[in-house]
Design a protein around this motif. Structure first.
Motif, mmCIF file in Angstrom:
data_model
loop_
_atom_site.group_PDB
_atom_site.id
_atom_site.type_symbol
_atom_site.label_atom_id
_atom_site.label_comp_id
_atom_site.label_asym_id
_atom_site.label_seq_id
_atom_site.Cartn_x
_atom_site.Cartn_y
_atom_site.Cartn_z
ATOM 1 N N ILE A 75 -7.692 -1.300 5.112
ATOM 2 C CA ILE A 75 -8.440 -0.076 5.427
ATOM 3 C C ILE A 75 -7.484 1.013 5.901
ATOM 4 O O ILE A 75 -7.572 2.169 5.493
ATOM 5 C CB ILE A 75 -9.507 -0.377 6.505
ATOM 6 N N LEU A 93 -4.471 1.240 5.092
ATOM 7 C CA LEU A 93 -3.692 1.626 3.912
ATOM 8 C C LEU A 93 -4.431 2.695 3.114
ATOM 9 O O LEU A 93 -3.859 3.710 2.739
ATOM 10 C CB LEU A 93 -3.497 0.379 3.045
ATOM 11 N N ILE A 94 -5.720 2.481 2.890
ATOM 12 C CA ILE A 94 -6.507 3.463 2.146
ATOM 13 C C ILE A 94 -6.558 4.765 2.931
ATOM 14 O O ILE A 94 -6.380 5.852 2.377
ATOM 15 C CB ILE A 94 -7.927 2.935 1.886
ATOM 16 N N ALA A 95 -6.774 4.649 4.245
ATOM 17 C CA ALA A 95 -6.821 5.855 5.067
ATOM 18 C C ALA A 95 -5.500 6.602 4.961
ATOM 19 O O ALA A 95 -5.480 7.830 4.842
ATOM 20 C CB ALA A 95 -7.112 5.481 6.515
ATOM 21 N N ILE A 110 -3.553 6.714 2.510
ATOM 22 C CA ILE A 110 -3.471 7.405 1.220
ATOM 23 C C ILE A 110 -4.302 8.686 1.244
ATOM 24 O O ILE A 110 -3.895 9.721 0.711
ATOM 25 C CB ILE A 110 -3.877 6.455 0.087
ATOM 26 N N GLY A 111 -5.461 8.619 1.920
ATOM 27 C CA GLY A 111 -6.241 9.845 2.104
ATOM 28 C C GLY A 111 -5.430 10.887 2.850
ATOM 29 O O GLY A 111 -5.394 12.064 2.478
ATOM 30 N N VAL A 112 -4.735 10.438 3.904
ATOM 31 C CA VAL A 112 -3.896 11.336 4.695
ATOM 32 C C VAL A 112 -2.793 11.919 3.827
ATOM 33 O O VAL A 112 -2.487 13.112 3.883
ATOM 34 C CB VAL A 112 -3.290 10.572 5.895
#
Lengths: 333, 431
Positions: free
Chosen positions: A112, A114-116, A118-120
């Motif tokens: 999670i 990691l995905i966040a 990538i959003g950042v």
């Protein structure tokens, strides 16, 4: 004489660029490994953090140049570094407060985060392009060379020149100073020791009264400083283009994993392993063979430079197959 | 799917209809076709992320591999180039295979220092030997009428076959990556997929003998009729008269409808298979592994093998969609593969739609693609409105209008973060 020529050639195109690139990767990988050690996720936004810090440095440099401030032979960007670091510290702490903190309290899985991250990465990426645009920016000034190829030839009487750029010298000096300071901080100061403890065993560290928020905050501050400096050195050496900071993410990750995620010594070793392999595999050895007395046709190049990041990937794969914990496993901090 | 899902799909159809009435019908059907492909891509990522919690940061690479299948299957072979260098390429591939086999054998048979040495020597020798055959062959191929061909061409088969071949290509690459990085920390798969996707794109851009590189392959054969031929069809002219539309528009819509029919068929097959898989014992096992790997392992499930299986399956779906995309475009342009468009956009589709729910993934594909396309006109209009108070030649206004294009990056990032935090279950949550 011929052997010395071959050595000078190797020095100019392989060793000096290898050391410089290795320093830049090592600093980048240190940031990745610190965050991994403390927050336990691979920060995909790290490349963009480097780009953001560098962007602020560039803007301040332009301001300083406009005011007529200069460091003589050294690039003005060194004066602007503190501003860049301050800006990226602020950015990372804000990001932590509004993005990652929530998942920390939720005790989410690393995926999670990691995905966040990538959003950042996209937020930062958009921000950078919005402010400075997607194009190449030159911000290097001062004298260009420490040793010019021609001077080296005259000095030694060799046919091959060995040039050392000012930015290459600065990269090495700054990296050495920074690494010594970082290791001193981690092994001697109270804050550094609490970080190592937290990274080794979170629960035990909490039991002994270490404040997790403080540890996380220090980790972000260190990462911001390392990323800004690494990014600025890379930008001074090559040039600043937001896109290249996205591409450098893969070699940096490879460096951190090759050394062992969470291990600062490993990050430095990994940085140099990746940098030298990349340069050595894409180097054309024809002239070297020529000086050694073997005339060959063809470039004697293992891999064309178009595939240079395939080298870091190949090393990554080998490490994952042979020793997934990396060269310096078990030694976190 | 439930009432909520059905309602949302209905809204989506109305939105597409609105585009048809307000903008134009050919545009509405263009969006629809890409919505259908996006839905399939989204299903593929959902199989990996939604069923099994595997993070694929290299979706783009698998899509591009599928796209390459379009060329390899459907382009007519360039006989002259095959004669000039086809044998050399094959021989080089053979040498590479033998080298790989020798490395594998050496790594198994030897130990310690000797192993490292032997592997290095074999690798370097193999690389030089392969290059010595490969380079002249490539040169010969690329010399064949390089302005028009300069590549091997394909097999000259109907392009629909490439949809299957694309799936196989992507599945093969996924198997290799999965074999290396699964079973380790979850971060490793993410980083490995990031790496392989960049390498695949680099190969497609630089190996001119295979894909013509950045010179692009255009004029790929179509599975549907051409607009020009349809414009003379009497029944279409009749229809155009009756609806009061121009014959050009009607022909264009007719072609797009043909594509839509093909894509819809694939979407329904993939969706049906996914639903069956998800609600079978296999699907329950996958979700059990996702939710608690340790417990599933204790129950005797081979977690790594199941992960590999689901990763390969998901990538195969991505490859199929990639081939469909090349079919729709009628051309293959390696430079157009951008991570934002082909990796992260697909993720946003899955997460917005509802990870773990196939209908959600399909809806996510429709909704996100629709707004991705329509964001530009909407964004420009908004920016124009917001800056209308400023003078016509104001520098700030100009900068803001020019930067509107970069807003997409920020918007995608913000949507990803906001949905992940405030609505992690998406539009149609998993049951």
């Amino acid at each position: 004489m011929e052997t010395l020529n071959a050595l000078a050639l190797l020095g100019n195109f392989l060793i000096v660029p290898g050391i410089t690139y290795g320093c830049q990767l090592a600093l980048g990988a240190l940031g990745i490994t610190l965050i991994y050690g403390i927050l336990r996720f691979s920060n995909f936004a790290h490349g963009e953090t480097m780009a953001f810090g560098t962007m602020v440095v560039i803007l301040v440099t332009w301001g300083l140049q406009g005011m007529g401030v200069s460091l003589g032979p050294l690039p003005t960007a060194l004066l602007a570094l503190p501003f860049g670091i301050a800006a990226s510290v602020a950015l990372l702490l804000l990001t932590d407060r509004y993005v990652y903190k929530f998942y920390r309290t939720q005790r989410s899985t690393p995926v999670i985060y990691l995905i966040a991250s990538i959003g950042v990465m996209f937020l930062y990426n958009g921000l950078i392009r919005f402010i400075i645009g997607p194009n190449d920016q030159q911000f290097s000034d001062g004298s260009r060379f420490i040793i010019k190829a021609r001077e080296f030839k005259q000095m030694t009487g060799l046919d091959e020149g060995l040039a050392i750029k000012t930015t290459q010298g600065i990269t090495l000096v700054v990296t050495v100073v920074l690494v010594i300071a970082l290791f001193w901080f981690l092994s001697r100061t109270r804050a550094g020791k609490s970080m190592r403890a937290y990274s080794d065993n979170e629960d035990l560290a909490l039991l002994s009264g270490i404040d997790p928020d403080r540890v996380v905050m220090i980790a972000w501050c260190l990462t911001a400083a390392l990323a800004t400096i690494a990014g600025t050195l890379y930008g001074l050496d090559k040039s600043f283009k937001p896109f290249t900071y996205l591409q450098i993410l893969l070699p940096i990750f490879a460096a951190a994993i090759v050394g062992g995620l969470g291990s600062p010594v490993g990050a430095i070793a990994g940085g140099f392993v990746i940098a030298f392999s990349e340069v050595a595999v894409t180097f054309a050895y024809r002239k070297v063979f020529g000086y050694m007395g073997y005339e060959v046709d063809g470039l004697m190049q293992l891999l064309s430079t178009d595939y240079k990041f395939a080298v870091s990937f190949a090393i990554l794969v080998i490490v994952l197959l042979v020793k997934p914990t990396g060269l310096f496993a078990g030694k976190s901090f | 799917m439930g009432w909520r899902g059905a309602g949302l799909f209905l809204v989506m159809i109305c939105l597409l209809g609105l585009v048809g009435f307000v903008q134009s019908w050919p545009l509405a059907f263009t969006i629809l076709n890409l919505c259908l492909i996006s839905a399939i891509l989204s299903l593929g990522v959902n199989i990996q992320w939604g069923y099994a919690g595997l993070l694929n940061v290299g979706v783009m690479g698998f899509v591009a591999l599928g796209g390459m299948a379009g060329i390899v299957v459907s382009m007519p072979p360039v006989t002259e180039a095959v004669q000039a260098g086809g044998g050399g390429i094959l021989l080089a591939l053979l040498i590479a295979l033998v080298t790989a086999g020798a490395v594998w054998a050496a790594a198994r048979a030897l130990g310690g220092r000797l192993r490292m040495l032997a592997v290095t020597v074999i690798l370097i020798a193999g690389a030089f030997l392969a290059r010595s055959v490969f380079d002249p062959a490539v040169e010969a191929i690329e010399a064949v009428d390089s302005a028009r061909t300069g590549f091997l061409g394909g097999l000259g088969l109907p392009i629909l076959f490439s949809w299957i071949v694309g799936g196989i290509f992507a599945a093969g690459a996924a198997w290799m990556i999965g074999k290396v990085s699964l079973g380790l920390r979850s971060d490793y798969l993410a980083i490995a997929t990031l790496g392989i996707s960049e390498i695949i794109i680099a190969i497609l851009k630089n190996e001119d003998w295979l894909t013509r590189g950045v010179k692009n392959v255009t004029g790929i054969p179509r599975p549907v009729p051409y607009e020009v031929d349809l414009q003379d069809a009497p029944y279409l002219i009749d229809l155009a008269d009756r609806w009061g539309m121009s014959i050009v528009d009607v022909a264009s819509v007719a072609v797009k409808l043909c594509y839509a029919g093909l894509f819809l068929a694939v979407l329904l097959i993939v969706l049906w298979l996914s639903e069956r898989a998800l609600h079978s014992p296999w699907g329950r096992m996958m979700r059990a592994i996702r939710d608690n790997e340790v417990a599933a392992e204790a129950m005797g499930k081979d977690v790594t093998a199941r992960h590999l299986q689901v990763f390969v399956l998901g990538s195969a779906v991505l490859g199929v969609a990639g081939a469909m995309l090349t079919t729709l475009d009628g051309q293959f342009t390696p430079a157009s593969y951008q991570p934002l468009r082909f990796t992260f956009l697909i993720w946003v589709m899955v997460i917005v739609g509802g990870s773990g729910n196939n209908w959600g993934a399909v809806l996510g594909g429709f909704v996100v693609w629709f707004f991705w396309v329509e964001a530009e006109p909407i964004g420009l209009w908004l920016m124009d409105l917001m800056t209308s108070g400023l003078a016509e030649d104001s520098a700030l206004r100009e900068h803001l209008l020019k930067s509107a294009a970069h807003m997409r990056l920020m918007t995608m990032g913000a949507i990803l973060l906001l949905v992940l935090r405030f609505a992690p279950r998406g539009l149609i949550p998993e049951r």
